[in-house]
Design a protein around this motif. Structure first.
Motif, PDB file in Angstrom:
ATOM      1  N   VAL A   1       0.889  -1.236  -0.073  1.00 30.15           N
ATOM      2  CA  VAL A   1      -0.061   0.217   0.010  1.00 30.15           C
ATOM      3  C   VAL A   1       0.657   1.359  -0.133  1.00 30.15           C
ATOM      4  N   MET A   2       1.945   1.402   1.050  1.00 30.23           N
ATOM      5  CA  MET A   2       2.760   2.671   0.755  1.00 30.23           C
ATOM      6  C   MET A   2       3.489   2.666  -0.589  1.00 30.23           C
ATOM      7  N   LYS A   3       3.789   1.608  -1.286  1.00 30.42           N
ATOM      8  CA  LYS A   3       4.518   1.717  -2.706  1.00 30.42           C
ATOM      9  C   LYS A   3       3.491   2.447  -3.545  1.00 30.42           C
ATOM     10  N   LEU A   4       2.207   2.214  -3.323  1.00 35.17           N
ATOM     11  CA  LEU A   4       1.142   2.679  -4.406  1.00 35.17           C
ATOM     12  C   LEU A   4       1.145   4.132  -4.049  1.00 35.17           C
TER      13      LEU A   4
ATOM     14  N   SER B 266      -1.469   8.402   4.176  1.00 36.19           N
ATOM     15  CA  SER B 266      -2.206   7.250   4.018  1.00 36.19           C
ATOM     16  C   SER B 266      -3.410   6.995   5.270  1.00 36.19           C
ATOM     17  N   LYS B 267      -4.300   6.232   5.020  1.00 44.58           N
ATOM     18  CA  LYS B 267      -5.167   5.745   6.194  1.00 44.58           C
ATOM     19  C   LYS B 267      -4.728   4.422   6.819  1.00 44.58           C
TER      20      LYS B 267
ATOM     21  N   GLU C 295      -4.156   2.636  10.560  1.00 48.96           N
ATOM     22  CA  GLU C 295      -5.101   1.307  10.922  1.00 48.96           C
ATOM     23  C   GLU C 295      -4.232   0.319  11.288  1.00 48.96           C
ATOM     24  N   PHE C 296      -2.952   0.561  10.595  1.00 50.14           N
ATOM     25  CA  PHE C 296      -2.045  -0.929  10.811  1.00 50.14           C
ATOM     26  C   PHE C 296      -1.643  -0.924  12.554  1.00 50.14           C
ATOM     27  N   VAL C 297      -1.220   0.258  12.655  1.00 49.58           N
ATOM     28  CA  VAL C 297      -0.838   0.509  14.169  1.00 49.58           C
ATOM     29  C   VAL C 297      -2.251   0.701  15.060  1.00 49.58           C
ATOM     30  N   SER C 298      -3.405   0.486  14.734  1.00 48.77           N
ATOM     31  CA  SER C 298      -4.888   0.847  15.379  1.00 48.77           C
ATOM     32  C   SER C 298      -4.867   2.018  15.971  1.00 48.77           C
TER      33      SER C 298
ATOM     34  N   ARG D  94      -5.543  10.793  14.695  1.00 46.60           N
ATOM     35  CA  ARG D  94      -5.065  10.517  13.371  1.00 46.60           C
ATOM     36  C   ARG D  94      -4.721  11.933  12.547  1.00 46.60           C
ATOM     37  N   ASP D  95      -5.487  13.008  12.901  1.00 48.73           N
ATOM     38  CA  ASP D  95      -5.069  14.004  12.145  1.00 48.73           C
ATOM     39  C   ASP D  95      -3.722  14.688  12.863  1.00 48.73           C
ATOM     40  N   ASP D  96      -4.047  14.788  14.178  1.00 52.66           N
ATOM     41  CA  ASP D  96      -2.813  15.390  14.934  1.00 52.66           C
ATOM     42  C   ASP D  96      -1.518  14.540  14.688  1.00 52.66           C
TER      43      ASP D  96
END
Length: 129
Positions: A47-50, A103-104, A108-111, A117-119
């Motif tokens: 996903v990071m590569k995309l 990315s979202k 999400e990966f680290v929950s 998330r915004d901060d």
């Protein structure tokens, strides 16, 4: 955000077994412990590569799987410890990358809870800072 992978463990599932890595994540007052398989790191990296293709920013390299060696026999404790350390360094480098911030999938990966998330994406680690 602070990320540590202090340990790993083997899980047996029928006749198969796999390794999960214990990931300790903290941001402000929030703390969490999650476990991820190497295959989940691969998914994150894909996903990071995309995202990298879109925003044209570098990402760290994912530590190699060493699949040929693991096909012949189980990875040694030394191999697993090296992978644990490499995955910790990978997550730490990825966490500060523009690709992760855009990315979202990384939070999400680290929950990471939605309220932070915004901060986190804007680089605010402390309350109001």
């Amino acid at each position: 955000m602070e990320i540590h992978i202090p340990s790993y463990r083997e899980i047996e599932h029928g006749k198969k077994s796999f390794i999960v890595y214990r990931i300790e994540v903290s941001f402000r007052e929030w703390r969490n412990i999650i476990e991820k398989r190497y295959s989940e790191f691969v998914e994150l990296h894909e996903v990071m590569k995309l995202i990298q293709k879109i925003i044209k920013k570098p990402i760290p390299s994912l530590p190699p799987h060493k699949s040929f060696k693991s096909l012949l026999s189980k990875l040694s404790q030394e191999d697993l410890e090296e992978r644990r350390s490499d995955l910790e360094n990978y997550l730490r480098a990825l966490e500060i990358s523009p690709c992760a911030k855009h990315s979202k999938f990384f939070p999400e990966f680290v929950s990471l809870p939605l309220r932070f998330r915004d901060d986190w994406a804007l680089g605010f680690n402390d309350e109001g800072n």
